[in-house]
Design an enzyme around this catalytic site. Structure first.
Site, PDB file in Angstrom:
ATOM      1  N   ASP A   9       0.873  -1.160   0.000  1.00 46.55           N
ATOM      2  CA  ASP A   9       0.000   0.000   0.000  1.00 46.55           C
ATOM      3  C   ASP A   9       0.924   1.228   0.000  1.00 46.55           C
ATOM      4  O   ASP A   9       2.103   1.113   0.370  1.00 46.55           O
ATOM      5  CB  ASP A   9      -0.871  -0.047   1.255  1.00 46.55           C
ATOM      6  N   LEU A  10       0.427   2.388  -0.400  1.00 42.43           N
ATOM      7  CA  LEU A  10       1.278   3.586  -0.456  1.00 42.43           C
ATOM      8  C   LEU A  10       1.084   4.479   0.774  1.00 42.43           C
ATOM      9  O   LEU A  10       1.976   4.632   1.597  1.00 42.43           O
ATOM     10  CB  LEU A  10       0.960   4.366  -1.739  1.00 42.43           C
ATOM     11  N   ASP A  11      -0.142   5.053   0.886  1.00 44.87           N
ATOM     12  CA  ASP A  11      -0.417   6.029   1.939  1.00 44.87           C
ATOM     13  C   ASP A  11      -0.401   5.340   3.307  1.00 44.87           C
ATOM     14  O   ASP A  11      -1.186   4.430   3.562  1.00 44.87           O
ATOM     15  CB  ASP A  11      -1.793   6.675   1.700  1.00 44.87           C
ATOM     16  N   THR A  17       0.950  10.474   3.785  1.00 44.26           N
ATOM     17  CA  THR A  17       0.179  11.487   3.052  1.00 44.26           C
ATOM     18  C   THR A  17      -1.101  11.850   3.778  1.00 44.26           C
ATOM     19  O   THR A  17      -1.795  12.778   3.361  1.00 44.26           O
ATOM     20  CB  THR A  17      -0.194  10.974   1.644  1.00 44.26           C
ATOM     21  N   LYS A  45      -8.801   6.758   6.184  1.00 41.45           N
ATOM     22  CA  LYS A  45      -7.604   6.015   5.767  1.00 41.45           C
ATOM     23  C   LYS A  45      -7.980   4.764   4.983  1.00 41.45           C
ATOM     24  O   LYS A  45      -8.791   3.961   5.440  1.00 41.45           O
ATOM     25  CB  LYS A  45      -6.748   5.664   6.977  1.00 41.45           C
ATOM     26  N   SER A 115      -2.337   0.525  -4.526  1.00 37.28           N
ATOM     27  CA  SER A 115      -2.875   1.688  -3.817  1.00 37.28           C
ATOM     28  C   SER A 115      -4.232   2.102  -4.368  1.00 37.28           C
ATOM     29  O   SER A 115      -4.467   2.019  -5.569  1.00 37.28           O
ATOM     30  CB  SER A 115      -1.904   2.864  -3.966  1.00 37.28           C
ATOM     31  N   ALA A 116      -5.090   2.603  -3.484  1.00 36.93           N
ATOM     32  CA  ALA A 116      -6.396   3.132  -3.905  1.00 36.93           C
ATOM     33  C   ALA A 116      -6.266   4.505  -4.545  1.00 36.93           C
ATOM     34  O   ALA A 116      -7.187   4.990  -5.191  1.00 36.93           O
ATOM     35  CB  ALA A 116      -7.304   3.249  -2.677  1.00 36.93           C
ATOM     36  N   LYS A 146     -10.649  -1.469  -1.892  1.00 36.69           N
ATOM     37  CA  LYS A 146     -10.416  -2.354  -0.753  1.00 36.69           C
ATOM     38  C   LYS A 146     -11.604  -2.194   0.201  1.00 36.69           C
ATOM     39  O   LYS A 146     -12.095  -1.075   0.328  1.00 36.69           O
ATOM     40  CB  LYS A 146      -9.125  -1.948  -0.023  1.00 36.69           C
ATOM     41  N   GLU A 170       0.212  -3.313   4.654  1.00 36.41           N
ATOM     42  CA  GLU A 170      -0.965  -2.433   4.709  1.00 36.41           C
ATOM     43  C   GLU A 170      -1.107  -1.759   6.066  1.00 36.41           C
ATOM     44  O   GLU A 170      -0.855  -2.382   7.089  1.00 36.41           O
ATOM     45  CB  GLU A 170      -2.232  -3.283   4.513  1.00 36.41           C
ATOM     46  N   ASP A 171      -1.574  -0.499   6.072  1.00 44.07           N
ATOM     47  CA  ASP A 171      -1.829   0.185   7.350  1.00 44.07           C
ATOM     48  C   ASP A 171      -3.323   0.293   7.655  1.00 44.07           C
ATOM     49  O   ASP A 171      -3.690   0.746   8.733  1.00 44.07           O
ATOM     50  CB  ASP A 171      -1.235   1.598   7.340  1.00 44.07           C
TER      51      ASP A 171
HETATM   52  C1  BG6 Z   1      -5.759   5.904  -0.053  1.00 46.28           C
HETATM   53  C2  BG6 Z   1      -5.783   6.807   1.165  1.00 46.28           C
HETATM   54  O1  BG6 Z   1      -4.481   5.379  -0.228  1.00 46.28           O
HETATM   55  O2  BG6 Z   1      -6.118   6.648  -1.224  1.00 46.28           O
HETATM   56  C3  BG6 Z   1      -7.149   7.471   1.287  1.00 46.28           C
HETATM   57  O3  BG6 Z   1      -5.502   6.050   2.340  1.00 46.28           O
HETATM   58  C4  BG6 Z   1      -7.487   8.204  -0.011  1.00 46.28           C
HETATM   59  O4  BG6 Z   1      -7.156   8.364   2.384  1.00 46.28           O
HETATM   60  C5  BG6 Z   1      -7.417   7.229  -1.190  1.00 46.28           C
HETATM   61  O5  BG6 Z   1      -8.796   8.771   0.070  1.00 46.28           O
HETATM   62  C6  BG6 Z   1      -7.715   7.890  -2.529  1.00 46.28           C
HETATM   63  O6  BG6 Z   1      -6.709   8.819  -2.805  1.00 46.28           O
HETATM   64  P1  BG6 Z   1      -6.757   9.859  -4.013  1.00 46.28           P
HETATM   65  O7  BG6 Z   1      -5.342  10.371  -4.084  1.00 46.28           O
HETATM   66  O8  BG6 Z   1      -7.142   9.092  -5.242  1.00 46.28           O
HETATM   67  O9  BG6 Z   1      -7.764  10.895  -3.675  1.00 46.28           O
HETATM   68 MG    MG Z   2      -2.850   3.108   3.529  1.00 51.99          MG
END
Ligand code: BG6
Ligand code: MG
Length: 216
Positions: A9-11, A17, A45, A115-116, A146, A170-171
């Site tokens: 996962d990224l964030d 972020t 999150k 990542s989402a 997810k 993953e967090d």
């Molecule tokens: C996830 C974050 O990685 O990405 C969420 O944990 C965030 O907080 C989601 O809403 C979507 O991100 P983005 O950059 O597409 O708005």
């Molecule tokens: Mg995350």
């Protein structure tokens, strides 16, 4: 089971972020006339952009917003978020993340991002981490958020590795659920209270070693 690939996962795993997401969501909340607290932000999150907006509107007690207005609000939030992340520097990579990625690659274990976020490429480029991933699957490439396992299954497929040979980092609870639903082992980054279903929980990637990975 041998581990042939690690999916990240990224964030909250590679970079923090959440503070930038919070700043941009709080600006929107203020324009709408209410305050959005750090505790409220915890609920966002791992949640997709539009689902995050729905939570924010619920917190503000705002209902009956048209789809067009929701899209405009999400676009406004994203514009502020993008201006914040476009100033990020490589020193914002979370401790241990880059070293662990390099040690995996040196050991012949493949790496992918799952990542989402639709902004994942911008963030990886700012952090100068793009070359450390063999595959990148982000919010622009998947239809289901997810805890659906789609993002991780796509990553495994792109690497040509079976789900059972993958380990996910993953967090977010939804991310741990996604890994389990995809038939993958997973490491939670954060607190065991929230991530208890993971095979292992560590406070951050600086606590990860190849030995700990092999013991999973
Ligand atoms: C996830 C974050 O990685 O990405 C969420 O944990 C965030 O907080 C989601 O809403 C979507 O991100 P983005 O950059 O597409 O708005
Ligand atoms: Mg995350």
């Amino acid at each position: 089971m041998e581990t042939k690939a690690c999916l990240f996962d990224l964030d909250g795993v590679i970079v923090d972020t959440a503070k930038y997401h919070y700043q941009a969501w709080r600006s929107l909340a203020r324009r709408l006339g209410f305050d959005f607290s750090p505790a409220h932000n915890e609920r966002l999150k791992g949640v997709s952009r539009m689902a995050s907006l729905d939570i924010l509107l619920e917190v503000g007690g705002i209902s009956g917003v048209s789809d067009a207005d929701k899209q405009r609000m999400a676009d406004e939030k994203n514009a502020e978020y993008v201006s914040l992340i476009s100033r990020m520097t490589p020193d914002e990579v979370l401790p241990g993340a880059e070293d662990f990625l390099r040690s995996l690659r040196a050991a012949g274990i493949r790496t992918a991002l799952g990542s989402a976020s639709k902004n994942a490429m911008t963030i990886l480029d700012r952090l100068q981490l793009t070359p450390l991933f063999d595959a990148i699957v982000d919010g622009t490439k998947v239809a289901k958020a997810k805890p659906d396992p789609e993002v991780f299954l796509r990553g495994a497929e792109a690497l040509g590795v079976a789900p059972a040979e993958c380990v996910v980092f993953e967090d977010a609870e939804a991310g741990i659920e996604a890994a389990i639903a995809g038939g993958m082992r997973c490491v939670g980054i954060g607190s065991p209270d929230i991530l208890g279903r993971a095979n292992l929980v560590v406070p951050g990637l600086s606590a990860m070693t190849l030995d700990r990975l092999r013991a999973l």
